[in-house]
Design a protein around this motif. Structure first.
Motif, PDB file in Angstrom:
ATOM      1  N   ARG A 132       0.862  -1.180   0.000  1.00  0.00           N
ATOM      2  CA  ARG A 132       0.000   0.000   0.000  1.00  0.00           C
ATOM      3  C   ARG A 132       0.899   1.230   0.000  1.00  0.00           C
ATOM      4  NH1 ARG A 132      -5.198  -1.291   0.960  1.00  0.00           N
ATOM      5  NH2 ARG A 132      -5.703   0.781   1.806  1.00  0.00           N
ATOM      6  N   VAL A 133       0.834   1.977  -1.093  1.00  0.00           N
ATOM      7  CA  VAL A 133       1.797   3.035  -1.383  1.00  0.00           C
ATOM      8  C   VAL A 133       1.145   4.410  -1.242  1.00  0.00           C
ATOM      9  CG1 VAL A 133       3.426   3.943  -3.085  1.00  0.00           C
ATOM     10  CG2 VAL A 133       2.914   1.480  -3.027  1.00  0.00           C
ATOM     11  N   PHE A 134       1.786   5.277  -0.499  1.00  0.00           N
ATOM     12  CA  PHE A 134       1.378   6.683  -0.419  1.00  0.00           C
ATOM     13  C   PHE A 134       2.242   7.437  -1.423  1.00  0.00           C
ATOM     14  CE2 PHE A 134       1.129  10.660   2.525  1.00  0.00           C
ATOM     15  CZ  PHE A 134       0.172  11.216   1.694  1.00  0.00           C
ATOM     16  N   LEU A 135       1.636   7.882  -2.526  1.00  0.00           N
ATOM     17  CA  LEU A 135       2.359   8.495  -3.630  1.00  0.00           C
ATOM     18  C   LEU A 135       2.151  10.008  -3.595  1.00  0.00           C
ATOM     19  CD1 LEU A 135       4.087   7.883  -6.154  1.00  0.00           C
ATOM     20  CD2 LEU A 135       1.959   7.637  -7.436  1.00  0.00           C
ATOM     21  N   THR A 136       3.233  10.766  -3.357  1.00  0.00           N
ATOM     22  CA  THR A 136       3.132  12.216  -3.197  1.00  0.00           C
ATOM     23  C   THR A 136       4.061  12.941  -4.171  1.00  0.00           C
ATOM     24  OG1 THR A 136       4.858  12.295  -1.479  1.00  0.00           O
ATOM     25  CG2 THR A 136       2.599  11.913  -0.740  1.00  0.00           C
ATOM     26  N   MET A 140       1.465  15.038 -12.341  1.00  0.00           N
ATOM     27  CA  MET A 140       2.020  15.047 -13.690  1.00  0.00           C
ATOM     28  C   MET A 140       2.763  13.758 -14.032  1.00  0.00           C
ATOM     29  SD  MET A 140       0.852  17.893 -14.642  1.00  0.00           S
ATOM     30  CE  MET A 140       1.630  18.013 -16.249  1.00  0.00           C
ATOM     31  N   GLY A 141       3.330  13.083 -13.023  1.00  0.00           N
ATOM     32  CA  GLY A 141       4.112  11.879 -13.292  1.00  0.00           C
ATOM     33  C   GLY A 141       3.411  10.584 -12.947  1.00  0.00           C
ATOM     34  N   LEU A 142       2.103  10.658 -12.759  1.00  0.00           N
ATOM     35  CA  LEU A 142       1.376   9.488 -12.285  1.00  0.00           C
ATOM     36  C   LEU A 142       1.380   8.351 -13.306  1.00  0.00           C
ATOM     37  CD1 LEU A 142      -0.102   8.654  -9.760  1.00  0.00           C
ATOM     38  CD2 LEU A 142      -2.227   9.501 -10.759  1.00  0.00           C
ATOM     39  N   ALA A 143       1.477   8.694 -14.575  1.00  0.00           N
ATOM     40  CA  ALA A 143       1.471   7.664 -15.621  1.00  0.00           C
ATOM     41  C   ALA A 143       2.640   6.699 -15.470  1.00  0.00           C
ATOM     42  CB  ALA A 143       1.508   8.320 -16.998  1.00  0.00           C
ATOM     43  N   THR A 144       3.716   7.150 -14.839  1.00  0.00           N
ATOM     44  CA  THR A 144       4.883   6.292 -14.650  1.00  0.00           C
ATOM     45  C   THR A 144       4.552   5.065 -13.804  1.00  0.00           C
ATOM     46  OG1 THR A 144       6.217   8.313 -14.692  1.00  0.00           O
ATOM     47  CG2 THR A 144       7.318   6.310 -13.976  1.00  0.00           C
ATOM     48  N   PHE A 145       3.530   5.171 -12.963  1.00  0.00           N
ATOM     49  CA  PHE A 145       3.157   4.081 -12.064  1.00  0.00           C
ATOM     50  C   PHE A 145       1.933   3.312 -12.555  1.00  0.00           C
ATOM     51  CE2 PHE A 145       5.380   7.369  -9.772  1.00  0.00           C
ATOM     52  CZ  PHE A 145       6.240   6.689  -8.927  1.00  0.00           C
ATOM     53  N   ARG A 156      -1.963  11.786  -3.368  1.00  0.00           N
ATOM     54  CA  ARG A 156      -2.357  13.114  -2.894  1.00  0.00           C
ATOM     55  C   ARG A 156      -1.885  14.153  -3.901  1.00  0.00           C
ATOM     56  NH1 ARG A 156      -0.886  14.500   3.109  1.00  0.00           N
ATOM     57  NH2 ARG A 156       1.249  14.667   2.322  1.00  0.00           N
ATOM     58  N   SER A 157      -2.826  15.011  -4.299  1.00  0.00           N
ATOM     59  CA  SER A 157      -2.525  16.001  -5.319  1.00  0.00           C
ATOM     60  C   SER A 157      -3.428  17.212  -5.127  1.00  0.00           C
ATOM     61  CB  SER A 157      -2.737  15.399  -6.715  1.00  0.00           C
ATOM     62  OG  SER A 157      -2.550  16.359  -7.729  1.00  0.00           O
ATOM     63  N   VAL A 158      -2.976  18.370  -5.576  1.00  0.00           N
ATOM     64  CA  VAL A 158      -3.801  19.579  -5.496  1.00  0.00           C
ATOM     65  C   VAL A 158      -4.983  19.468  -6.454  1.00  0.00           C
ATOM     66  CG1 VAL A 158      -3.853  22.082  -5.828  1.00  0.00           C
ATOM     67  CG2 VAL A 158      -1.852  21.007  -4.775  1.00  0.00           C
ATOM     68  N   ASP A 159      -4.723  19.007  -7.673  1.00  0.00           N
ATOM     69  CA  ASP A 159      -5.760  18.825  -8.684  1.00  0.00           C
ATOM     70  C   ASP A 159      -5.813  17.364  -9.111  1.00  0.00           C
ATOM     71  OD1 ASP A 159      -6.578  21.552  -8.870  1.00  0.00           O
ATOM     72  OD2 ASP A 159      -4.775  21.981 -10.044  1.00  0.00           O
ATOM     73  N   ALA A 160      -6.937  16.963  -9.666  1.00  0.00           N
ATOM     74  CA  ALA A 160      -7.113  15.584 -10.104  1.00  0.00           C
ATOM     75  C   ALA A 160      -6.206  15.280 -11.294  1.00  0.00           C
ATOM     76  CB  ALA A 160      -8.566  15.335 -10.474  1.00  0.00           C
ATOM     77  N   PRO A 161      -5.587  14.096 -11.308  1.00  0.00           N
ATOM     78  CA  PRO A 161      -4.725  13.719 -12.426  1.00  0.00           C
ATOM     79  C   PRO A 161      -5.546  13.248 -13.622  1.00  0.00           C
ATOM     80  CG  PRO A 161      -4.819  11.941 -10.845  1.00  0.00           C
ATOM     81  CD  PRO A 161      -5.615  13.070 -10.254  1.00  0.00           C
ATOM     82  N   VAL A 196       6.331   7.262  -1.297  1.00  0.00           N
ATOM     83  CA  VAL A 196       7.116   7.712  -2.441  1.00  0.00           C
ATOM     84  C   VAL A 196       6.997   9.219  -2.539  1.00  0.00           C
ATOM     85  CG1 VAL A 196       7.513   7.529  -4.922  1.00  0.00           C
ATOM     86  CG2 VAL A 196       6.654   5.553  -3.656  1.00  0.00           C
ATOM     87  N   THR A 197       8.136   9.917  -2.596  1.00  0.00           N
ATOM     88  CA  THR A 197       8.115  11.368  -2.635  1.00  0.00           C
ATOM     89  C   THR A 197       9.300  11.900  -3.422  1.00  0.00           C
ATOM     90  OG1 THR A 197       7.980  13.372  -1.267  1.00  0.00           O
ATOM     91  CG2 THR A 197       9.463  11.637  -0.509  1.00  0.00           C
ATOM     92  N   LYS A 198       9.176  13.125  -3.866  1.00  0.00           N
ATOM     93  CA  LYS A 198      10.306  13.843  -4.445  1.00  0.00           C
ATOM     94  C   LYS A 198      10.969  14.668  -3.350  1.00  0.00           C
ATOM     95  CE  LYS A 198       8.326  14.520  -9.088  1.00  0.00           C
ATOM     96  NZ  LYS A 198       7.808  15.553 -10.028  1.00  0.00           N
ATOM     97  N   ASP A 199      12.261  14.898  -3.487  1.00  0.00           N
ATOM     98  CA  ASP A 199      12.972  15.724  -2.511  1.00  0.00           C
ATOM     99  C   ASP A 199      12.669  17.191  -2.788  1.00  0.00           C
ATOM    100  OD1 ASP A 199      14.614  16.893  -0.671  1.00  0.00           O
ATOM    101  OD2 ASP A 199      16.482  16.458  -1.748  1.00  0.00           O
TER     102      ASP A 199
END
Length: 250
Positions: A132-136, A140-145, A156-161, A196-199
């Motif tokens: 169970r992954v929390f993807l933050t 814009m990069g959701l297609a990669t997963f 979690r995102s400000v706007d819907a992907p 999963v997060t970006k720095d």
């Protein structure tokens, strides 16, 4: 003196607030337009792209820009590259405003990767099927997963992907800053076992890292790209404002 702030971050908005009303200074903040309802800073605001480095250079000339501050997100590589090219072409001073990156602390279980593609690979190996992954990492990069069909993703995102998206997904529309108590509750309620997060750095979204450390959850961290070679960097809004004031007085 006309200063162009390439914005979209908290620091960009704070810089515009700091410079607003300064005698002899005109400030324009440029936003990419990717967020449906952005928080607008004071001063002039333009929304939309420039049409590449050449388009930005033309805009700098047309609007008699005296200096550019790249205060975009640390992962906005394309606009930062274009800014460096445009500034060099027009001989306009350029400063990058970058909040410091996050640093792992004792007890952290970080797996650093160089890209979203590597992050997707790491997701498939860090836990077994059913993880169970929390993807933050942003919408814009959701297609990669999208190809990972044996994991649950809380996104979690400000706007819907827009599609494609992972098949097993729950979307949480929210905007930081986030609290530590809130992040603890979120991880527990959704039974998250991978983050999963970006720095991105900064404090607004950092509580998730503390909550993951406390829960013993591994964190896949996408390293940020370097600033364009030769571009000076300010780590704080205050330092960037001082840079502008020195240009005004000098």
């Amino acid at each position: 003196m006309h200063v162009l702030v390439l914005g979209g971050t908290t620091e960009a908005r704070q810089l515009a607030e700091t410079l607003d009303g300064h005698p002899g200074l005109r400030v324009t903040t440029s936003l990419a337009g990717r967020v449906a309802a952005p928080r607008l800073p004071p001063g002039e605001v333009r929304i939309g792209g420039f049409g590449g480095a050449a388009g930005m250079a033309a805009w700098l000339r047309e609007h008699a820009v005296s200096a550019v501050i790249d205060a975009t997100h640390p992962f906005a590589e394309k606009i930062s590259f274009n800014a460096a090219e445009a500034a060099a072409t027009t001989h306009v001073p350029l400063l990058a405003l970058r909040r410091p990156g996050w640093v792992p602390e004792a007890g952290d279980d970080w797996r650093e990767v160089a890209s979203l593609a590597e992050a997707a690979q790491a997701v498939r190996t860090v836990r077994g099927p059913g993880r169970r992954v929390f993807l933050t990492t942003g919408r814009m990069g959701l297609a990669t997963f999208a190809h990972i069909d044996d994991a649950f993703f809380l996104v979690r995102s400000v706007d819907a992907p827009e599609p494609p998206c992972p098949p097993h997904l729950e979307l949480l529309l929210d905007r930081g800053p986030f609290t530590l108590d809130g992040e603890r509750e979120l991880l527990a309620r959704h039974r998250i076992d991978v983050l999963v997060t970006k720095d991105s750095g900064g404090t607004a979204t950092a509580p998730k890292l503390t909550a993951a450390r406390e829960a013993g959850i591994p964190v896949i961290v996408v390293r940020r790209p370097p600033v364009q070679a030769g571009v000076p960097v300010a780590a704080t809004v205050e330092a960037a404002a001082t840079w502008v004031q020195e240009l005004v007085s000098g």
